[in-house]
Design a protein around this motif. Sequence first.
Motif, PDB file in Angstrom:
ATOM      1  N   UNK A 102       0.823  -1.209   0.000  1.00  0.00           N
ATOM      2  CA  UNK A 102       0.000   0.000   0.000  1.00  0.00           C
ATOM      3  C   UNK A 102       0.856   1.258   0.000  1.00  0.00           C
ATOM      4  N   UNK A 103       2.024   1.171   0.618  1.00  0.00           N
ATOM      5  CA  UNK A 103       2.852   2.355   0.789  1.00  0.00           C
ATOM      6  C   UNK A 103       4.329   1.967   0.823  1.00  0.00           C
ATOM      7  N   UNK A 104       5.109   2.601  -0.042  1.00  0.00           N
ATOM      8  CA  UNK A 104       6.566   2.440  -0.020  1.00  0.00           C
ATOM      9  C   UNK A 104       7.153   3.842   0.048  1.00  0.00           C
ATOM     10  N   UNK A 105       7.908   4.090   1.095  1.00  0.00           N
ATOM     11  CA  UNK A 105       8.529   5.398   1.290  1.00  0.00           C
ATOM     12  C   UNK A 105      10.033   5.223   1.278  1.00  0.00           C
ATOM     13  N   UNK A 106      10.693   6.081   0.543  1.00  0.00           N
ATOM     14  CA  UNK A 106      12.150   6.111   0.560  1.00  0.00           C
ATOM     15  C   UNK A 106      12.564   7.496   1.024  1.00  0.00           C
ATOM     16  N   UNK A 107      13.301   7.535   2.096  1.00  0.00           N
ATOM     17  CA  UNK A 107      13.686   8.781   2.733  1.00  0.00           C
ATOM     18  C   UNK A 107      15.184   8.995   2.542  1.00  0.00           C
TER      19      UNK A 107
END
Length: 132
Positions: A102-107
Amino acid sequence: MIKRNYFLFRKKLFDKLAWILSKKELHKGLEKASISVELIYDFTEKFTGRGYYASLHSYQITSEIILVGKLVQNTHPRSILEIGTHKGGTLLLWTRSNLNADLVISLDLPGGSYGGGYVKEREKLYKEFVFD
C-alpha cells in the motif's frame, strides 16, 4: 544572455532524450526481470540509463539484500520504509518484489553522509518503479 539560453535549451533537450531512453530501458528490463528477487537485483546492477537517470545500484551486500528481498516478497508487508535512496537500487527491489504494498517510502537526506541525496530529476525515474 543568448549563450545562457542556448545552454539551457540544450540541457533540457538532452534531458528529455535521456529520459525517454532511460524510461524505455527501465520498462523493458523490468518486464524481463519479472518478480524474481534475483532477477530484479541483477537488473539494478546492469541498468545503464542516460543523463540524470544513469545507473541504479544497491549499496548492500548482495546475499543479504537478496535474502531480505525474498523475505519482503514472501511476507507481503503493507508498508515499507527505506532510509537512504541514493541510486535507487534497493527502492526498486522493494517496489517490484511486493507489488501489492500500500505504501513504499524512501527517505533520503540531501547532502548527508554516504552519498545522501539525489538530483530532483531522478524523482520521475523512481516513480516509474511502480508502473503496472
